[in-house]
Design a protein around this motif. Structure first.
Motif, mmCIF file in Angstrom:
data_model
loop_
_atom_site.group_PDB
_atom_site.id
_atom_site.type_symbol
_atom_site.label_atom_id
_atom_site.label_comp_id
_atom_site.label_asym_id
_atom_site.label_seq_id
_atom_site.Cartn_x
_atom_site.Cartn_y
_atom_site.Cartn_z
ATOM 1 N N TRP A 184 41.728 40.816 51.043
ATOM 2 C CA TRP A 184 41.155 39.366 50.607
ATOM 3 C C TRP A 184 40.414 38.816 51.900
ATOM 4 C CZ3 TRP A 184 41.889 34.808 52.963
ATOM 5 C CH2 TRP A 184 41.321 33.470 52.252
ATOM 6 N N TYR A 243 37.220 39.528 47.295
ATOM 7 C CA TYR A 243 37.930 40.797 47.705
ATOM 8 C C TYR A 243 36.897 41.835 47.934
ATOM 9 C CZ TYR A 243 42.195 38.825 45.743
ATOM 10 O OH TYR A 243 43.487 37.847 45.541
ATOM 11 N N SER A 247 43.891 41.672 39.788
ATOM 12 C CA SER A 247 42.496 41.242 40.195
ATOM 13 C C SER A 247 41.481 41.077 39.070
ATOM 14 C CB SER A 247 41.878 42.431 41.083
ATOM 15 O OG SER A 247 41.496 43.576 40.501
#
Length: 228
Positions: A77, A82, A226
């Motif tokens: 992160w 990301y 994610s």
């Protein structure tokens, strides 16, 4: 009623040490990790924190440094996204199988098949963990977890010193909010109406950790899906 009005008010000492739902979609399970599980996780965090792709201090776009230090697993992160490459330019460490198992069990126990409009464990596929270390005096300002491309629940595990965790509303960083004391071993899962609530840590409570953990400060492991 707005989404903000769904969330509670100030610190509620009546939130005891049994299961509670401090906001719609948020489930607190105190003492979810036993002493042995906490020791195993602390040892694992120490291994994950080592370089390469180890624990680091994050510099925000404004130039300020966060008071917590962190390491990402599965994905790295950064503000606000990301990557597969860590702060030191090396590949990020893989998402650990043990956290996959823990997070799936956490979501299943929090929501079952489907509770309060929040999808349960079916289809939940975590692939990110962020380990935050809070030394004495560290805090984290109110923020939303919006860097994922899914609204799957966030799983949060606490280790070491207790903290005051502020669970706010989905619209602003201002009230209404609810302050919760999170202790070592506690599990907090937030999804559904609470998934994009502003939240943060206003302070830690030094000296509240079990000395057997051998840990100074607080560790927080958040596990996420994610959608990447």
């Amino acid at each position: 009623m707005t989404q903000g009005e769904l969330f509670g008010g100030p610190f509620d000492a009546a939130v005891g040490r049994g299961r509670s739902e401090p906001a719609p979609g948020a489930v607190l399970l105190p003492g979810w990790l036993d002493a042995a599980a906490q020791l195993r996780l602390v040892a694992a965090c120490r291994a994950w924190a080592r370089p390469p792709a180890g624990m680091h201090t994050v510099r925000m776009p404004t130039g300020g440094l966060m008071s917590v230090r962190m390491v990402g697993l599965g994905w790295h992160w950064y503000p606000y996204g990301y990557s597969r490459t860590a702060e030191d330019g090396t590949p990020v460490k893989p998402f650990p199988p043990e956290l996959d198992v823990l997070a799936r069990r956490a979501v299943a126990e929090a929501y079952g098949a489907d509770v309060g409009g929040v999808a349960g464990a079916a289809g939940y596929a975590p692939d990110i963990a962020i380990v935050n270390h809070y030394p004495h005096g560290a805090r984290m300002g109110l923020h939303q977890d919006r860097d994922e491309r899914t609204d799957a629940p966030v799983v949060s595990l606490s280790l070491g010193d207790s903290c005051v965790f502020r669970l706010g509303n989905t619209e602003t960083r201002t009230r209404p909010w609810t302050d919760l004391e999170l202790r070592s071993g506690d599990l907090l899962v937030f999804g559904g109406p609470a998934r994009f609530a502003y939240h943060g840590v206003t302070r830690t409570l030094p000296g509240t950790a079990d000395p057997a953990l051998g840990l100074t400060g607080r560790l927080n492991i958040t596990v996420r899906q994610s959608g990447l």
